[in-house]
Design a protein around this motif. Structure first.
Motif, PDB file in Angstrom:
ATOM      1  N   VAL A 234      74.110  65.687 -24.886  1.00 55.25           N
ATOM      2  CA  VAL A 234      74.339  67.027 -24.343  1.00 55.25           C
ATOM      3  C   VAL A 234      73.398  68.041 -24.984  1.00 55.25           C
ATOM      4  O   VAL A 234      72.828  68.908 -24.304  1.00 55.25           O
ATOM      5  CB  VAL A 234      75.810  67.441 -24.552  1.00 55.25           C
ATOM      6  CG1 VAL A 234      76.018  68.915 -24.222  1.00 55.25           C
ATOM      7  CG2 VAL A 234      76.728  66.581 -23.686  1.00 55.25           C
ATOM      8  N   ILE A 235      73.224  67.950 -26.311  1.00 54.55           N
ATOM      9  CA  ILE A 235      72.374  68.916 -27.018  1.00 54.55           C
ATOM     10  C   ILE A 235      70.954  68.914 -26.454  1.00 54.55           C
ATOM     11  O   ILE A 235      70.343  69.968 -26.256  1.00 54.55           O
ATOM     12  CB  ILE A 235      72.357  68.617 -28.531  1.00 54.55           C
ATOM     13  CG1 ILE A 235      73.689  69.047 -29.168  1.00 54.55           C
ATOM     14  CG2 ILE A 235      71.202  69.346 -29.229  1.00 54.55           C
ATOM     15  CD1 ILE A 235      73.813  68.697 -30.639  1.00 54.55           C
ATOM     16  N   PHE A 236      70.426  67.733 -26.147  1.00 58.19           N
ATOM     17  CA  PHE A 236      69.029  67.656 -25.722  1.00 58.19           C
ATOM     18  C   PHE A 236      68.850  67.658 -24.206  1.00 58.19           C
ATOM     19  O   PHE A 236      67.746  67.435 -23.706  1.00 58.19           O
ATOM     20  CB  PHE A 236      68.371  66.433 -26.352  1.00 58.19           C
ATOM     21  CG  PHE A 236      68.164  66.586 -27.834  1.00 58.19           C
ATOM     22  CD1 PHE A 236      67.114  67.350 -28.318  1.00 58.19           C
ATOM     23  CD2 PHE A 236      69.045  66.015 -28.731  1.00 58.19           C
ATOM     24  CE1 PHE A 236      66.935  67.522 -29.678  1.00 58.19           C
ATOM     25  CE2 PHE A 236      68.865  66.178 -30.101  1.00 58.19           C
ATOM     26  CZ  PHE A 236      67.812  66.935 -30.574  1.00 58.19           C
ATOM     27  N   THR A 239      71.468  71.973 -23.420  1.00 59.21           N
ATOM     28  CA  THR A 239      70.938  73.065 -24.234  1.00 59.21           C
ATOM     29  C   THR A 239      69.618  73.574 -23.687  1.00 59.21           C
ATOM     30  O   THR A 239      69.419  74.776 -23.488  1.00 59.21           O
ATOM     31  CB  THR A 239      70.721  72.588 -25.677  1.00 59.21           C
ATOM     32  OG1 THR A 239      71.983  72.365 -26.285  1.00 59.21           O
ATOM     33  CG2 THR A 239      69.958  73.624 -26.490  1.00 59.21           C
ATOM     34  N   PHE A 240      68.699  72.648 -23.437  1.00 61.70           N
ATOM     35  CA  PHE A 240      67.355  73.049 -23.019  1.00 61.70           C
ATOM     36  C   PHE A 240      67.359  73.606 -21.599  1.00 61.70           C
ATOM     37  O   PHE A 240      66.587  74.511 -21.276  1.00 61.70           O
ATOM     38  CB  PHE A 240      66.401  71.861 -23.154  1.00 61.70           C
ATOM     39  CG  PHE A 240      66.030  71.575 -24.581  1.00 61.70           C
ATOM     40  CD1 PHE A 240      64.840  72.038 -25.094  1.00 61.70           C
ATOM     41  CD2 PHE A 240      66.882  70.874 -25.415  1.00 61.70           C
ATOM     42  CE1 PHE A 240      64.487  71.804 -26.410  1.00 61.70           C
ATOM     43  CE2 PHE A 240      66.540  70.621 -26.729  1.00 61.70           C
ATOM     44  CZ  PHE A 240      65.342  71.090 -27.241  1.00 61.70           C
ATOM     45  N   TYR A 241      68.244  73.078 -20.754  1.00 63.31           N
ATOM     46  CA  TYR A 241      68.415  73.668 -19.425  1.00 63.31           C
ATOM     47  C   TYR A 241      68.876  75.116 -19.548  1.00 63.31           C
ATOM     48  O   TYR A 241      68.382  76.014 -18.850  1.00 63.31           O
ATOM     49  CB  TYR A 241      69.421  72.843 -18.619  1.00 63.31           C
ATOM     50  CG  TYR A 241      70.343  73.657 -17.758  1.00 63.31           C
ATOM     51  CD1 TYR A 241      69.895  74.251 -16.579  1.00 63.31           C
ATOM     52  CD2 TYR A 241      71.670  73.885 -18.146  1.00 63.31           C
ATOM     53  CE1 TYR A 241      70.736  75.021 -15.803  1.00 63.31           C
ATOM     54  CE2 TYR A 241      72.518  74.647 -17.379  1.00 63.31           C
ATOM     55  CZ  TYR A 241      72.054  75.220 -16.204  1.00 63.31           C
ATOM     56  OH  TYR A 241      72.893  75.984 -15.453  1.00 63.31           O
ATOM     57  N   GLN A 365      75.981  74.927 -27.449  1.00 64.60           N
ATOM     58  CA  GLN A 365      75.770  76.131 -28.237  1.00 64.60           C
ATOM     59  C   GLN A 365      75.061  75.827 -29.549  1.00 64.60           C
ATOM     60  O   GLN A 365      74.224  76.612 -30.004  1.00 64.60           O
ATOM     61  CB  GLN A 365      77.120  76.813 -28.511  1.00 64.60           C
ATOM     62  CG  GLN A 365      77.843  77.319 -27.279  1.00 64.60           C
ATOM     63  CD  GLN A 365      77.005  78.286 -26.461  1.00 64.60           C
ATOM     64  OE1 GLN A 365      76.286  79.109 -27.015  1.00 64.60           O
ATOM     65  NE2 GLN A 365      77.107  78.184 -25.141  1.00 64.60           N
ATOM     66  N   VAL A 366      75.392  74.685 -30.176  1.00 63.83           N
ATOM     67  CA  VAL A 366      74.680  74.283 -31.395  1.00 63.83           C
ATOM     68  C   VAL A 366      73.193  74.154 -31.095  1.00 63.83           C
ATOM     69  O   VAL A 366      72.333  74.619 -31.855  1.00 63.83           O
ATOM     70  CB  VAL A 366      75.243  72.949 -31.948  1.00 63.83           C
ATOM     71  CG1 VAL A 366      74.326  72.395 -33.037  1.00 63.83           C
ATOM     72  CG2 VAL A 366      76.639  73.150 -32.504  1.00 63.83           C
ATOM     73  N   GLY A 367      72.887  73.532 -29.980  1.00 63.51           N
ATOM     74  CA  GLY A 367      71.495  73.401 -29.591  1.00 63.51           C
ATOM     75  C   GLY A 367      70.841  74.745 -29.336  1.00 63.51           C
ATOM     76  O   GLY A 367      69.681  74.964 -29.720  1.00 63.51           O
ATOM     77  N   GLN A 368      71.553  75.670 -28.715  1.00 64.78           N
ATOM     78  CA  GLN A 368      70.991  76.989 -28.458  1.00 64.78           C
ATOM     79  C   GLN A 368      70.735  77.752 -29.741  1.00 64.78           C
ATOM     80  O   GLN A 368      69.731  78.454 -29.877  1.00 64.78           O
ATOM     81  CB  GLN A 368      71.929  77.791 -27.551  1.00 64.78           C
ATOM     82  CG  GLN A 368      71.806  77.418 -26.086  1.00 64.78           C
ATOM     83  CD  GLN A 368      72.595  78.358 -25.198  1.00 64.78           C
ATOM     84  OE1 GLN A 368      73.687  78.041 -24.767  1.00 64.78           O
ATOM     85  NE2 GLN A 368      72.047  79.518 -24.939  1.00 64.78           N
ATOM     86  N   VAL A 397      63.251  62.504 -22.627  1.00 63.47           N
ATOM     87  CA  VAL A 397      63.596  61.642 -23.766  1.00 63.47           C
ATOM     88  C   VAL A 397      65.119  61.502 -23.882  1.00 63.47           C
ATOM     89  O   VAL A 397      65.637  60.400 -24.117  1.00 63.47           O
ATOM     90  CB  VAL A 397      63.003  62.215 -25.071  1.00 63.47           C
ATOM     91  CG1 VAL A 397      63.506  61.435 -26.282  1.00 63.47           C
ATOM     92  CG2 VAL A 397      61.481  62.184 -25.025  1.00 63.47           C
ATOM     93  N   ALA A 398      65.849  62.613 -23.684  1.00 64.02           N
ATOM     94  CA  ALA A 398      67.308  62.565 -23.747  1.00 64.02           C
ATOM     95  C   ALA A 398      67.879  61.702 -22.622  1.00 64.02           C
ATOM     96  O   ALA A 398      68.884  60.997 -22.817  1.00 64.02           O
ATOM     97  CB  ALA A 398      67.884  63.973 -23.663  1.00 64.02           C
TER      98      ALA A 398
END
Length: 430
Positions: A234-236, A239-241, A365-368, A397-398
């Motif tokens: 989810v983070i990768f 988040t990036f989206y 949110q951690v990714g953001q 990659v994710a």
């Protein structure tokens, strides 16, 4: 046709759909132009906007976890929904008289205060309202995707006018948000169908079956490796989206036109069309899931995400970029609905709110928090194309990682089993 008639006769479906409709109206009217407001209205750079989004994400991260734990304790009670609606109803005066002046005089204090209020009312509130609606769908017999579609429909309606009102005065959008928030408050405070009253009474009796999880249940789930493997995915992806779509795309799109004002108007119309299509796809994705499964639907959503972000870097014509933007209407339902079902399939359904908050939204949110500022700096230094290609590559990659780590629908089924249409047919024929 029977299923549709059944839904329209279901009072909990009508109440939940109306509540989530007004919530997305209250949020979408200003959120779709939040980044342009920070840049054009407050004069911030992309790096500063990245910092604001990081601070907002920290507030969202904390509040979201608290919301999830409290809502799983509350069961079907809607006290938090009423609290969120009250904040939404006050967003206009808050931004006009407190947030905007503070952002000019004391940027850090304004950003911190804004992260608390806006996160509590909207960014964290969105996940909580979705989690409540999903829980009601299981409790009171309606399709979550059909109800969630009304949220997208509400967002589409306000996006249609947001660009025009933003060009007149951005503050109009925040005050319209307050008006929709007041409507949402009336729904959650006073519209309580009989079956919900009965369920609240049943959960309150000592002999009633408790839907609330214990602290031991929560600790056990948070210690499962499968959850953390999903969190990395989810983070990768999500988040990036989110960073791309909220922090970068609106101004990138507006700058494709002769004037930013024209770009804002066209973006509002395009955003509205996209979300109308997204609303329709909310009803289609459950059918897709029944055909290809939960895991494959989630991977398909990540594939669309990779293609959409990369193509935005490839095309520079507003017509082609507009076409690519419409992929968003497929991507969001393909990612959000299977994600919810993935949690209720592989984990304890009693923990659905906490799991969705921790495993999906908090992970995002951690990714953001980690990526908003670095990507903002990259955007300032390298420009749109390099930044978009970088984000798209990370999502690819994710996606490859997800192919190997996401559980199949028949693996580790600790929640509600998922049966595809082909499996139902095989059982029936057998």
């Amino acid at each position: 046709m029977a299923a549709k008639l059944s839904a329209w006769r279901n009072p909990s479906y009508l109440e939940s759909s109306t509540g989530i409709f007004f919530f997305f109206c209250a949020w979408g009217i200003w959120w779709s132009f939040y980044s342009p407001w920070l840049i054009n209205g407050l004069g911030m750079t992309n790096t500063q906007v990245g910092n604001i989004y990081s601070i907002n994400s920290i507030g969202t991260l904390i509040i979201m976890f608290v919301y999830g734990v409290i809502q799983d304790e509350l069961g079907v009670k809607r006290r938090l929904a009423i609290f969120i609606a009250a904040i939404a109803a006050l967003v206009g005066p808050f931004v006009q008289f407190i947030y905007a002046p503070l952002m000019h005089s004391n940027l850090i204090l304004g950003a911190v205060l804004g992260s608390i209020v806006l996160s509590a009312g909207f960014m964290s509130g969105c996940s909580l309202i979705e989690a409540i609606t999903e829980r009601y769908s299981r409790k009171f017999g309606f399709e979550y995707g059909q109800s969630r579609a009304w949220g997208s429909f509400g967002y589409a309606i306000v996006a249609l006018i947001a660009g025009f009102t933003f060009n007149i005065n951005p503050m109009i959008n925040f005050w319209l948000g307050s008006a929709f928030g007041a409507c949402m408050l009336l729904v959650y405070a006073f519209w309580i169908p009989d079956e919900q009253r009965e369920e609240i009474k049943r959960e309150s009796t000592p002999e009633g079956e408790k839907s609330q999880p214990s602290l031991r249940d929560m600790i056990h789930v948070l210690g499962m490796p499968a959850l953390w493997l999903l969190i990395v995915f989810v983070i990768f992806t999500n988040t990036f989206y989110t960073v791309f779509d909220q922090q970068m795309f609106p101004n990138y799109y507006a700058n494709l036109f002769p004037t930013p004002e024209q770009g804002h108007e066209v973006y509002g119309i395009l955003n509205s069309i996209q979300v109308f299509l997204e609303s329709a796809m909310m009803g289609v994705v459950p059918i897709i899931m029944r055909k290809i499964g939960v895991r494959n639907s989630l991977l398909l959503g990540a594939t669309v995400m990779f293609a959409r972000i990369g193509l935005c870097g490839f095309f520079h014509d507003p017509v082609m970029v507009s076409v690519v933007k419409l992929f968003h209407s497929i991507e969001v339902p393909l990612f959000s609905l299977p994600a919810f079902r993935y949690f209720t399939l592989h984990f304890n359904p009693k923990l659905s709110a906490t799991l969705y908050m921790v495993g999906f939204q908090i992970a995002s949110q951690v990714g953001q928090v980690a990526m908003s500022t670095p990507l903002g700096i990259l955007h300032d230094r390298a420009g749109d194309q390099v930044t978009f290609y970088t984000i798209s590559l990370v999502v690819l990659v994710a996606l490859i990682y997800g192919i190997f780590v996401l559980k199949r629908d028949d693996q580790q089924v600790d929640g509600d089993p998922f049966i595809r249409d082909s499996q139902k047919s095989a059982v029936t024929q057998g």
